[in-house]
Write a protein that holds these residues in place. Sequence first.
Motif, PDB file in Angstrom:
ATOM      1  N   CYS A  24       0.693  -0.940  -0.057  1.00  0.00           N
ATOM      2  CA  CYS A  24       0.219   0.210  -0.132  1.00  0.00           C
ATOM      3  C   CYS A  24       0.599   1.077   0.283  1.00  0.00           C
ATOM      4  O   CYS A  24       1.675   0.840   0.808  1.00  0.00           O
ATOM      5  CB  CYS A  24      -0.518   0.231   1.184  1.00  0.00           C
ATOM      6  SG  CYS A  24      -1.556   1.736   1.244  1.00  0.00           S
ATOM      7  N   CYS A  51       0.461   3.305   3.353  1.00  0.00           N
ATOM      8  CA  CYS A  51       0.166   2.641   4.382  1.00  0.00           C
ATOM      9  C   CYS A  51       1.737   1.681   4.505  1.00  0.00           C
ATOM     10  O   CYS A  51       1.785   0.867   5.622  1.00  0.00           O
ATOM     11  CB  CYS A  51      -0.528   2.165   5.572  1.00  0.00           C
ATOM     12  SG  CYS A  51      -1.336   0.551   5.414  1.00  0.00           S
ATOM     13  N   CYS A  92      -6.317  -2.132   0.073  1.00  0.00           N
ATOM     14  CA  CYS A  92      -5.580  -1.499   1.370  1.00  0.00           C
ATOM     15  C   CYS A  92      -6.768  -2.566   2.502  1.00  0.00           C
ATOM     16  O   CYS A  92      -7.009  -1.849   3.374  1.00  0.00           O
ATOM     17  CB  CYS A  92      -4.617  -1.015   1.832  1.00  0.00           C
ATOM     18  SG  CYS A  92      -3.787  -1.671   3.633  1.00  0.00           S
ATOM     19  N   CYS A 151      -5.360   0.290   5.463  1.00  0.00           N
ATOM     20  CA  CYS A 151      -6.404   1.654   5.877  1.00  0.00           C
ATOM     21  C   CYS A 151      -6.545   1.990   5.139  1.00  0.00           C
ATOM     22  O   CYS A 151      -7.871   3.224   4.485  1.00  0.00           O
ATOM     23  CB  CYS A 151      -4.652   2.509   5.418  1.00  0.00           C
ATOM     24  SG  CYS A 151      -4.181   2.540   3.853  1.00  0.00           S
TER      25      CYS A 151
HETATM   26 ZN   LIG Z   1      -2.983   0.991   3.283  1.00  0.00          ZN
END
Ligand SMILES: [Zn+2]
Length: 315
Positions: free
Chosen positions: A36, A39, A54, A57
């Motif tokens: 991702c 994050c 993701c 997040c």
């Molecule tokens: Zn993420």
Amino acid sequence: MEDYPRTLTELEGRFSSEEACRAYLFALRWPDGFVCRRCGQGRYWLGADGRVICAHCQGHTSVTAGTIFQDTRTPLALWFRAIWWVTSQKNGASALGLQRVLGLGSYETAWTWLHKLRRAMVRPGRDRLAGRVEVDETYIGGSEEGVHGRETYKKALVVIAAQEDGDGIGRIRMRRAPDASAKSLQAFIRDAIDPGSRVHTDDWKGYEGLMEIGYQHKVTTLARRSESASTLLPRVHRVASLLKRWLLGTHQGAPSPEHLDYYLDEFTFRFNRRTSQHRGKIFYRLIQQAVVVAPAPYESLIKHVRGPPPKRHKR
Ligand SMILES: [Zn+2]
């Protein structure tokens, strides 16, 4: 492991759905697994519309975001067919040919696709040439071939580097240059050739100073006007004549200067893979590069950038 279709039938069988195409792009884009961008976590799920979500997040992305396929309204399966066709044309692809073979509604669409694909023909951060390399310039365009001292807006100056491979030609690099000054030629040589390599040129003053910037320099002087440069720097001249023939045959002459760069990239891409046994491998390479180069909106493709005319310096 390089995974690619071997034949058109295999391609059509395997990549008939969006899901199959996306999965292929996914594997090429994230060869070490999805990460991702927000994050940095690696767990995800796939949305029905091709989005990658993701798990940590909930950030969204898609396999085509930030690639040449971004915002395309065309099924990826059709793009894959286009890429297969482009990579299987030994002598290069024309927009008209692509339009016909895919049954595209407009010439403009075919033209735009080809230009997007040409942008993917240069791998970001590609290796430089090394060893013994011939370098020379040539003029593309205009009908004044061989006329001395002329300057025209139609002509473009192209610098070519061709690696020696025994008596043959190894890999090549080429680029349009604003002029044949030492500044322009050295900038190309630095980008295209590893320092320490032996660069072979004629005695044009624009090549002076190569030793100061870290190259070995072999200079061949044209003793008489009647002597042909093509016998002194045979590889680079062979490449120049193949390039001109290709532009004439496939593209009906020289493209406008602002598009020439992409044609040079296409020629280089094809030339450096001319001995490849598998067309599928070239398909694989082009898709692999297509998912790492930035998207090319139509506006940026038709943007006109016209520099000063190139300056002639010799012969
Ligand atoms: Zn993420």
